[in-house]
Write a protein that holds these residues in place. Structure first.
Motif: not given
Length: 416
Positions: A192-213
């Motif tokens: 459910s990560w991201g559901g309360d954040l602007p744009g409601q990003p899914p967990l996969g976006d967080l994982v991809s961002r971590i691996l990219r950055l």
């Protein structure tokens, strides 16, 4: 000064927060204290917490005894009424420096537990790997918006709230700089990560961002709800070798009728389909799962569905929970299964899980693995199997090893 004694109960997130409390108490100068971090997931967990409180009071008669965690959050009055307890601290308050500063100076109220449902943010706390130099745990989410009929945890943790991606990435970059080779993302309802954040990003976006950055060598995800897995996370499973091929699934049962009575959001077929698709994308993927034995109205046929699910999904690492009613939950009002039957069914599920572990370990004979060393002679594969070595290896390092044996519970290996 005597460092506080800390006794932790329950989940990985509780263990994470226990380390944060250890740091906060130390920074505040809290002396001669015992901290019990409780769990509320089952009635048995609460009973064990009370038993632990009594034991610790006998062993530390002159210390201040502080009770916190989910059981303290959901039922503060009953813990405050215990003669052994000096302070009761809520789940939000336990992560605040001011709480520990007040406890250190003696100016705190006996009970500090506010309405957890009013909390709208989760602060990111940085913890250095539970006493090892191998992996670190980063809390990215807390709370839960779902209301499964057996579960009291939302009332101990509050509604779902997320740590912003930028904060998470910054933490992980700092951990990598300090030499950690593996980071584990933790939360109460991680998908459910991201559901309360602007744009409601899914967990996969967080994982991809971590691996990219970040340059983190190994990224691991703790327990997830498979029905909520998004397309970006599935792509990461397929394409990102640094995302570890081990997922722990919150399945809970293998019979559709029981899943509906639990108010789960998936059915048996959904679980099987997810496992099959994840393995198609990542053939070396292994799975663990939470399964409840003896949920109210569970028949022999329902239980057989759970038992069969272990093999159908090839679940290697099981967490089996014998059902126990939690006051205030809908399931507690449903027709109960006999206690002896629950115990027998839980034992059969654990046996099935152990057989699956043994099969998995036997299949690793002669295979090469990248093993993250947790201690000089023990590490874990990317699939989280425990590996023992005959000679010391660098703690925290990733060692290329060949598997030479297994004893049914762990592997033995030699460095290549």
């Amino acid at each position: 000064m005597t460092a506080p004694i800390l006794s932790n109960h329950g989940c990985r997130l509780n263990a994470y927060e226990a380390e944060a409390m250890r740091d906060l108490a130390g920074q505040a100068g809290l002396d001669n204290a015992v901290i019990v971090n409780t769990c509320a997931v089952t009635a048995e967990a609460v009973r064990k917490a009370r038993q632990d409180i009594r034991r610790l009071r006998r062993q530390n008669p002159d210390a201040r005894l502080i009770v916190t965690g989910c059981a303290a959050q959901t039922d503060p009055d009953s813990f405050a009424a215990m003669a052994e307890v000096d302070h009761v601290v809520g789940n939000t308050e336990k992560m605040q420096p001011a709480t520990w500063a007040g406890l250190a100076t003696g100016g705190s109220e006996p009970v500090q537990v506010d309405d957890i449902m009013s909390v709208t943010e989760t602060a990111g706390h940085l913890i250095d790997g539970f006493g090892t130099r191998s992996r670190a745990y980063v809390q990215v989410q807390n709370g839960c918006d779902h209301r499964c009929t057996f579960c009291i945890i939302p009332y101990g943790r509050g509604n779902s709230r997320s740590v912003p991606a930028g904060v998470v990435v910054d933490q992980i970059n700092r951990l990598v700089t300090r030499g950690f080779n593996e980071v584990v993302l933790t939360g109460v309802d991680l998908t459910s990560w991201g559901g309360d954040l602007p744009g409601q990003p899914p967990l996969g976006d967080l994982v991809s961002r971590i691996l990219r950055l970040t340059d983190v060598p190994r990224l691991r995800i703790s327990s997830i709800d498979s029905i909520e897995v998004d397309e970006a996370l599935m792509r990461a499973i397929a394409e990102e070798p640094r995302l570890m091929p081990h997922l722990h699934l919150s399945l809970q049962h293998g019979a559709d009728l029981i899943l509906k009575r639990m108010k789960r959001r998936h059915l048996r077929g959904d679980a099987i389909q997810f496992v099959q698709e994840a393995r198609r994308l990542r053939p070396d993927m292994t799975f663990g799962a939470d399964i409840i034995a003896g949920f109210p109205t569970e028949t022999d046929a329902h239980f057989a569905d759970s038992l069969a699910l272990v093999e159908e999904c090839d679940l290697t690492w099981l967490h089996v929970f014998p059902y126990s009613p939690r006051a205030g939950t809908p399931a507690a009002r449903m027709p109960a299964v006999d206690g002896a039957t629950i115990k027998t069914r839980a034992a059969r599920l654990r046996a099935a899980g152990q057989a699956a572990v043994t099969r998995h370990l036997a299949a690793q004979q002669g295979q090469g693995h990248r093993v993250l060393m947790e201690s000089p002679r023990m590490g874990r594969t990317e699939q989280f199997a425990e590996v023992m070595f005959d000679a010391d290896q660098p703690e925290g390092a990733i060692v290329i090893a060949r598997i030479i044996g297994q004893d049914g519970t762990r592997l033995t290996a030699t460095p290549v």
